[in-house]
Structures are given as structure tokens and as C-alpha cells.
Design a protein around this motif. Structure first.
Motif, short mmCIF file in Angstrom:
data_model
loop_
_atom_site.label_atom_id
_atom_site.label_comp_id
_atom_site.label_asym_id
_atom_site.label_seq_id
_atom_site.Cartn_x
_atom_site.Cartn_y
_atom_site.Cartn_z
N THR A 27 12.63 0.11 -14.72
CA THR A 27 11.55 1.06 -14.97
C THR A 27 10.58 1.09 -13.80
OG1 THR A 27 9.89 1.76 -16.58
CG2 THR A 27 10.00 -0.59 -16.12
N SER A 28 9.84 2.19 -13.70
CA SER A 28 8.70 2.23 -12.79
C SER A 28 7.42 2.52 -13.57
CB SER A 28 8.90 3.29 -11.69
OG SER A 28 9.09 4.57 -12.26
N SER A 29 7.48 2.31 -14.87
CA SER A 29 6.29 2.44 -15.72
C SER A 29 5.65 1.08 -15.90
CB SER A 29 6.67 3.04 -17.08
OG SER A 29 5.56 2.96 -17.96
N GLU A 30 4.49 0.89 -15.29
CA GLU A 30 3.85 -0.42 -15.40
C GLU A 30 3.33 -0.67 -16.81
OE1 GLU A 30 0.46 -0.98 -12.90
OE2 GLU A 30 -0.22 1.09 -13.10
N GLU A 31 2.98 0.40 -17.54
CA GLU A 31 2.56 0.21 -18.92
C GLU A 31 3.69 -0.38 -19.76
OE1 GLU A 31 2.19 3.03 -17.27
OE2 GLU A 31 0.12 3.76 -17.46
N ASP A 32 4.91 0.12 -19.54
CA ASP A 32 6.07 -0.40 -20.27
C ASP A 32 6.34 -1.85 -19.92
OD1 ASP A 32 6.42 2.00 -21.51
OD2 ASP A 32 8.14 2.62 -20.30
N PHE A 33 6.28 -2.16 -18.63
CA PHE A 33 6.66 -3.50 -18.19
C PHE A 33 5.61 -4.54 -18.54
CE2 PHE A 33 6.98 -7.04 -15.22
CZ PHE A 33 8.33 -7.35 -15.29
N TRP A 34 4.36 -4.27 -18.21
CA TRP A 34 3.33 -5.28 -18.43
C TRP A 34 2.89 -5.34 -19.87
CZ3 TRP A 34 3.68 -8.42 -14.74
CH2 TRP A 34 3.79 -8.03 -13.41
N LYS A 71 0.82 -1.21 0.00
CA LYS A 71 0.00 0.00 0.00
C LYS A 71 0.86 1.26 0.00
CE LYS A 71 -4.14 -1.95 2.21
NZ LYS A 71 -5.07 -1.86 3.35
N ASP A 72 1.98 1.21 0.70
CA ASP A 72 2.88 2.36 0.78
C ASP A 72 3.67 2.57 -0.51
OD1 ASP A 72 2.05 2.77 3.37
OD2 ASP A 72 3.77 1.80 4.29
N ASN A 73 3.66 1.57 -1.38
CA ASN A 73 4.45 1.64 -2.61
C ASN A 73 3.60 1.27 -3.83
OD1 ASN A 73 7.55 1.93 -1.70
ND2 ASN A 73 6.49 0.61 -0.24
N PHE A 74 2.38 1.77 -3.87
CA PHE A 74 1.48 1.38 -4.95
C PHE A 74 1.71 2.16 -6.23
CE2 PHE A 74 -0.63 5.08 -3.26
CZ PHE A 74 -1.27 5.65 -4.35
N GLU A 75 2.35 3.32 -6.15
CA GLU A 75 2.41 4.20 -7.31
C GLU A 75 3.48 3.79 -8.31
OE1 GLU A 75 2.91 8.14 -5.83
OE2 GLU A 75 0.78 8.40 -5.42
N TYR A 76 3.11 3.88 -9.60
CA TYR A 76 4.04 3.72 -10.71
C TYR A 76 4.04 5.00 -11.52
CZ TYR A 76 4.03 -1.35 -9.90
OH TYR A 76 4.17 -2.60 -9.36
N SER A 77 5.04 5.15 -12.37
CA SER A 77 5.09 6.30 -13.27
C SER A 77 4.31 5.96 -14.55
CB SER A 77 6.53 6.64 -13.63
OG SER A 77 7.06 5.65 -14.50
N HIS A 78 4.27 6.92 -15.45
CA HIS A 78 3.53 6.71 -16.70
C HIS A 78 4.35 7.14 -17.91
CE1 HIS A 78 -0.10 5.66 -14.49
NE2 HIS A 78 0.18 6.67 -13.69
N SER A 79 5.65 7.02 -17.78
CA SER A 79 6.51 7.33 -18.93
C SER A 79 6.51 6.15 -19.89
CB SER A 79 7.94 7.60 -18.46
OG SER A 79 8.50 6.44 -17.88
N HIS A 80 7.05 6.37 -21.08
CA HIS A 80 7.12 5.31 -22.08
C HIS A 80 8.51 5.34 -22.71
CE1 HIS A 80 2.84 4.30 -21.88
NE2 HIS A 80 2.64 5.60 -21.74
N ASN A 81 9.42 4.63 -22.09
CA ASN A 81 10.81 4.62 -22.55
C ASN A 81 11.28 3.25 -22.99
OD1 ASN A 81 11.64 7.44 -21.85
ND2 ASN A 81 11.09 6.75 -19.79
N ALA A 82 10.80 2.22 -22.32
CA ALA A 82 11.35 0.89 -22.52
C ALA A 82 10.91 0.29 -23.86
CB ALA A 82 10.91 -0.03 -21.38
#
Length: 281
Positions: free
Chosen positions: A271-278, A23-34
Motif C-alpha cells: 500500500t501507499s496509504s499511510e492511514e491504512d498502514f499506521w 523529501k523527493d518521496n514524501f507523498e502517500y495516497s489516501h485510499s482505504h483498502n487494506a
């Protein structure tokens, strides 16, 4: 998963703590680099795998395209689970590809760990033209050696990914019975939305324990940037050309380390972009 100081009673006793960490670490970024995840299937190797496993009792659903991807994937995962138990053998299988892993288990009859399970399922499903990835799921504590490796299966019939685990004989569903991805499981836990852990046919699972276990090991992830055969079957441990190890961390963790939500080094991407990773379809 292997029993050690960070599993067993630790998991049960620390469920609330590990859930709060999520819960304390739920946030991801929304960049698109990967880079996009690539799937490369060697057709000659696929035919070799089909020929080899046609001589086993692998279920007919494996290559039956009249069935859904989910039906076929669950049938193969269940077959693996029934034929190969979980174990941490010594020595380990020398070759980590589906044919040699199957031969090794037939010879030794000891089973092997979640990573080898996931590699075997990955290659069999690729051969059946079912897109999938195997993902390593890890805790926040870098001193904790316990992680878990499962498969994500692309389901065109539902236009989504779903987690499948032949090692622990499980998958997860929401209240409507729709299979969940790892990303969704993490979100459901953080938001305390109900979901169920279902056993593969012929097995039982300890749902309470597994939910506590997932609270611990849905903190960070890594996978290959390539899907394909023999990804971890090199003698020196090197990856195939163009393949890298792809890590996903919560946003504030990565920014605390490097003041960025994306960076590369050697054969790794962070990365911290979940869109990139998933990935999306």
C-alpha cells in the motif's frame, strides 16, 4: 543494526543524499483498502509468560497499571537493553518468542539483533496488555541489506503511537518532550523540524549518527497484519493463519510499479496509504 557497507561511515557521509530521497518521496495516497491490524493475545500463553518472567528481575512496572503505558514500556525496553546486547550470532536462536529468546541469551550470553529484540519487547508488552507492533524500517536501495526493526507503542494517555528501540537504546521526542512515532519522525526529517533522540536510562547514544541513520531507513516499511505471540516462530517460516506481511511505499513508487496505490499477492499486501498502514484510533 549491523555494521556493513551501508552503515557506519556510509550513513554519515550520505545523510544529505538520504534526506533528499525522503523529501523527493514524501507523498502517500489516501485510499482505504487494506484490512485493519488485528491483535490476538492467547490468554493461557500470557499467563505462562507472566509466570516465567516473575522469576526474573524484570521491573515491577511491567504489570503495574497505575503507571502509564509509556512508563511501563520504557521500563521493559530498558531492562531488555541492559540484559541483552546487540549481536548477529551464528547460529541464530532457533525459537523466536520472548521466553525462548530469554533462555537462549542466558545460555549463550552473546545477544541478538534488532528483530529479536523487537519480538521480545512485543510479546512482553502484549502480555502487559499494552498494544504495540514491531515495524521493519528500510531504505530505498533494494541492494542495501541494512534495515532496522523497532516497536510502536500505543499510548492512550497521549492518544498516539510512539517509537521505542531496545536494540539501539533510544526513543525520540519533539521540543515539548512528547514521544514521536515513526510516521512523525519521517515527517519531522522531511520538514526539517527539530526533534531529539533520547537514550534509555543508563545508556548514551550518538544522536548525530542516529539521525543520519534514520534519514536512510525511513523510506519504506513493513510489518505483520497481526499482533500476537509466535509470529515468527514457525520452523518453515510461515505466518500464522490470516497473517500477512504488510508493506508501505511512497505513492509514486507503488504507482510506478503497478499503477495502483494498493495490491495483494500471496501472503503480502502493498500500500501507499499511510492511514491504512499506521492505523488510527
Amino acid at each position: 543494526m549491523a555494521e556493513n557497507a551501508y552503515s557506519g561511515t556510509y550513513v554519515r557521509d550520505n545523510k544529505a543524499l538520504n534526506l533528499q530521497i525522503l523529501k523527493d518521496n514524501f507523498e502517500y495516497s489516501h485510499s482505504h483498502n487494506a484490512p485493519a491490524i488485528k491483535t490476538i493475545v492467547d490468554k493461557s500463553r500470557a499467563e505462562e509468560i507472566k509466570a516465567f518472567f516473575s522469576k526474573t528481575d524484570i521491573p515491577a512496572e511491567w504489570l503495574d497499571k497505575s503507571k502509564t503505558n509509556w512508563e511501563r514500556s520504557v521500563a521493559v525496553a530498558t531492562w531488555i537493553a541492559k540484559n541483552i546486547q546487540h549481536a548477529n550470532p551464528d547460529p541464530w536462536p532457533e525459537h523466536k518468542n520472548c521466553i525462548d529468546l530469554y533462555k537462549w541469551n542466558k545460555e549463550h550470553q552473546t545477544g541478538f539483533n534488532c528483530r529479536c529484540h523487537a519480538i521480545m519487547l512485543h510479546e512482553l508488552l502484549l502480555t502487559a496488555e499494552i498494544e504495540n507492533r514491531f515495524i521493519t524500517c528500510m531504505p530505498k536501495d533494494t541492494n542495501d541489506p541494512d534495515c532496522h526493526v523497532v516497536n510502536l507503542i500505543w499510548l492512550p494517555e497521549l492518544n498516539k503511537w510512539a517509537m521505542l528501540d531496545s536494540d539501539e537504546k533510544e526513543y525520540t521526542v519533539d521540543d515539548d518532550g512528547t514521544p514521536l512515532s515513526l510516521q512523525e519522525m519521517r515527517s519531522f526529517l522531511i520538514n526539517e523540524k527539530p526533534f531529539s533522540i533520547k537514550p534509555l536510562e543508563g545508556f548514551t547514544v550518538n544522536e548525530e549518527y542516529l539521525k543520519a541513520y534514520w534519514c536512510k531507513n525511513l523510506y519504506r516499511f513493513h510489518s505483520h497484519t497481526m499482533n500476537g505471540y509466535n509470529l515468527e516462530d514457525t520452523a518453515d517460516g510461515s505466518f500464522p493463519e490470516e497473517d500477512k506481511l504488510f508493506h508501505l511505499f511512497p505513492d509514486k513508487v507503488l504507482r510506478a510499479e503497478c499503477d495502483s496505490d494498493y495490491y495483494e499477492k500471496d501472503c503480502e499486501i502493498f500500500t501507499s496509504s499511510e492511514e491504512d498502514f499506521w492505523g488510527t484510533k
